[in-house]
Design an enzyme around this catalytic site. Structure first.
Site, PDB file in Angstrom:
ATOM      1  N   GLU A 397       0.769  -1.146  -0.198  1.00 57.23           N
ATOM      2  CA  GLU A 397      -0.107  -0.034  -0.006  1.00 57.23           C
ATOM      3  C   GLU A 397       0.997   1.313  -0.064  1.00 57.23           C
ATOM      4  O   GLU A 397       0.582   2.318  -0.495  1.00 57.23           O
ATOM      5  CB  GLU A 397      -0.926   0.200   1.227  1.00 57.23           C
ATOM      6  N   HIS A 464     -11.372  -6.349   9.081  1.00 59.97           N
ATOM      7  CA  HIS A 464     -11.903  -6.169   7.792  1.00 59.97           C
ATOM      8  C   HIS A 464     -13.208  -5.408   8.003  1.00 59.97           C
ATOM      9  O   HIS A 464     -14.330  -5.466   7.164  1.00 59.97           O
ATOM     10  CB  HIS A 464     -12.275  -7.392   6.909  1.00 59.97           C
TER      11      HIS A 464
END
Ligand SMILES: Cc1ncc(C[n+]2csc(CCOP(=O)(O)OP(=O)(O)O)c2C)c(N)n1
Length: 658
Positions: A397, A464
């Protein structure tokens, strides 16, 4: 030290000497000023000049260089007027940051230099983005980026090398191995024998170069750049050199063995080269004296210009205004044709139309190409726009966000898809430190949208499910968008992409496939900073965003006989406080519903603002309803307890009854 002049014209040999002498003499002057207390901090590159000068000389002036704190020679070789550098170091107006950042922490498009931020590492990914930009524009250009050997321990180094390898980016990764990272010697920094060995692990060509020999640096880099322009590929270079002074002047060199300093002082890049030029009769003592006198007068004259320049004058409005790049919102009205589609379709179609509108817009993310992304938002995009613009990334990322910044420096818009908003944590540094501060620091917009599939209620557990907007709302320089309805999502995404500022775009996963709406088929935009009144009533003001808006709607549908103003914020930065104030003036009661954990969230911010500005209209204490201050649990019973969905009704009724 052996100097090989093969293929290097006489004039170039002389120029390299002059170019090394200048930063050395500027530094010597700075050390005097430091002792006199006239400058605050200095990172010395004495002994390392051959690297900055040799690399810069090998590149063309229109190729970007991303230097670090010991690369004064890059700045002087690109002929930045010295008085501007001095003004930068003194925080004066003709520096490069309006007094907002210090030392070499600035970029300049005019000289194609993108300076570091303090954080070691992200510049490497930014270089990837710049190089990618060159490739996409079909330019045959190399991008050079510097790091110290200490900085190679940062994850960004590995991520950036890996991306460059996978994408064949023409990036020259220049490690200046000067023996120490602050006080840490190389044997405590890494275990391999030579850093150049790391190239193999990434499938990157790598070379070790004597960093104190300017001819070796120049000729090797020049040869490599010629290859890289024709046949794009990254190259890793390890320049062996030594840091002759302290990390910065105040920290000294006590921890460096004297033998090392003595050994390396014999390898001084300027002295040795000067002796070589004298011995080969390429320069005379007299010419050196003339040159030194010229540089000394230039330094003194330019220093005087900087010293005489007035200090920065404070313009309070400008300070706030410059946090963001100027952007005039352009309204594109929705057409009459609508389609009843899901939230996820609205995002997908909106993104597709923006790809059509901005024909250089690049989107990047994990598994977004042929696979279409884990939520299928980009399904079919590769066929429509090609692999160049719809880019699968390796799983990294940080360097991907940094690369998006690099594209921005090239004037190319980028959208990054986080696979899940939770994973923005591993790209956090470039978002909050690079993208957010870039325009304020040196006027460079970060034209990047980061898509953030977020939210709980789907039993996805602690990693998540987060709705982590509060990580970003408190960082000046970012915009934060959080739609609740498909129509808003589509129009706001179009605006996010048009806006040249960094935008975190939150998309609640729970809404993706559960919420439908009639959405205009054609391209349209919606403004930032304008909340909507989803329901109109006089008893109470409910403020929410994202999934919370739907939870509030469901609660109101339960025949509670509550007439509420329900405000959907739509964007959190900018935040439409006016709409909230107006409503509170009417209802006298405010409840804020936020999916995120309570502490430090946007609900607290709104509550404080309403207290400060609407106290006289309030008939009851403001209530904030949010998730528990715990990680997000997996099992349904625990997650239901965590989320504020059920608590909201109780709190609403209590407020009404107050
Ligand atoms: C992410 C991050 N961690 C720590 C620091 C503090 N720091 C600044 S320079 C430095 C040493 C860097 O060593 P190296 O990369 O070898 O470069 P050199 O200073 O030797 O040129 C450290 C630890 C920082 N700036 N950024």
């Amino acid at each position: 030290m052996k100097f090989n002049t093969k293929g290097i014209a006489f004039a170039k040999q002389r120029q390299l000497f002059e170019r090394m002498l200048k930063p050395r003499m500027v530094e010597e002057k700075m050390l005097i000023l430091l002792r006199q207390g006239k400058i605050s901090k200095w990172f010395s590159g004495i002994g390392q000049e051959a690297i900055s000068v040799g690399v810069t000389a090998a590149l063309n002036d229109d190729e970007y260089i991303l230097p670090m704190h010991r690369n004064l020679g890059v700045f002087t070789s690109r002929n930045i007027p010295l008085h501007r550098l001095f003004a930068q170091w003194q925080g004066k107006p003709s520096g490069f940051t309006n007094g907002r950042d210090r030392s070499f922490h600035f970029g300049t498009q005019a000289y194609k230099i993108v300076g570091m931020i303090s954080h070691l590492g992200p510049q490497l990914g930014v270089a990837d983005g710049i190089a990618l930009g060159s490739l996409l524009k079909k330019q045959k250009k190399v991008t050079a980026v510097f790091t110290g050997e200490g900085g190679t321990s940062e994850g960004d180094f590995h991520e950036a090398m890996n991306i460059a390898a996978v994408w064949n980016l023409p990036v020259l990764f220049c490690i200046e191995n000067n023996g120490y990272g602050l006080s840490t010697p190389v044997n405590e920094q890494y275990r391999c024998k030579n850093l150049v060995d790391k190239g193999l692990g990434y499938g990157i060509e790598a070379h070790s170069i004597d960093g104190n020999n300017v001819l070796e640096v120049y000729s090797k880099v020049k040869e490599l750049c010629e290859q890289m322009r024709e046949n794009p590929k990254p190259v890793l270079l390890e320049f062996k050199t030594f840091r002759m002074r302290g990390h910065e002047e105040a920290s000294g060199t006590k921890y460096v063995p004297q033998e090392l300093l003595s050994e390396w002082s014999k390898k001084d890049p300027i002295e040795n080269y000067q002796n070589f030029l004298l011995a080969s009769k390429s320069i005379t003592d007299y010419e050196i004296k003339v040159l030194r006198d010229q540089i000394a007068s230039e330094i003194n004259e330019e220093l005087q210009i900087a010293n005489e320049e007035e200090e920065i004058t404070l313009d309070k409005n400008k300070e706030l205004r410059d946090v963001y790049a100027p952007y005039k919102y352009e309204e594109v009205s929705p057409g009459a044709t609508v389609q009843n589609i899901r939230f996820v379709d609205a995002i997908s179609r909106g993104l597709k139309q923006s790809m059509q509108k901005h024909d250089d817009l690049v989107i990047m993310g994990q598994d977004i190409a042929a696979y279409g992304g884990v939520f299928k938002v980009t399904e079919g995009f590769v066929q429509a726009f090609g692999k160049e613009r719809v880019r699968n990334t390796p799983i990294c990322e940080s360097a991907v966000v940094s690369a998006a910044m690099g594209l921005s420096i090239q004037g190319i818009k980028a959208v990054v898809e986080m696979q899940f908003a939770d994973f923005a944590s591993t790209g956090f540094n470039p978002i909050v430190n690079y993208l957010a501060k870039s325009h304020y620091r040196w006027g460079q917009p970060a034209d990047v949208v980061i898509r953030m599939p977020c939210g709980a209620g789907v039993q996805a557990g602690p990693f998540h499910s987060q709705t982590n907007e509060a990580w970003f709302t408190k960082t000046p320089g970012l915009k934060v968008v959080y739609p609740a309805f498909p129509k808003d999502a589509k129009g706001l995404l179009a605006t996010a992409i048009n806006d040249p500022n960094p935008v975190l775009f939150f998309e609640h996963k729970g809404l993706y496939r559960s919420v439908y709406q009639d959405v205009p088929a054609d391209y349209y935009t919606l403004p930032f900073g304008k909340a909507t009144l989803v329901k109109n009533g006089t008893d109470v003001t409910i403020v929410s965003y994202g999934a919370g808006v739907h939870w509030a709607l469901e609660t109101l549908e339960e025949q509670l006989h509550v007439a509420a103003d329900l405000i959907d914020l739509r964007t959190l930065v900018p935040l439409d406080l006016e709409t909230i104030y107006e409503s509170v003036e009417k209802t006298g009661k405010l409840i804020i519903l936020q999916e995120d954990s309570l502490f430090g969230g946007i609900a607290s911010e709104i509550s404080a603002a309403v207290m400060e500005n609407c106290f006289k209209y309030l008939d009851a204490p403001i209530r904030r309803v949010a998730s528990l201050d715990t990680p997000i649990p997996f099992s349904k019973v625990l997650e239901d307890n965590y989320l504020p969905r059920d608590r909201f009704k109780k709190e609403l009724l209590a407020l009404i009854a107050y």
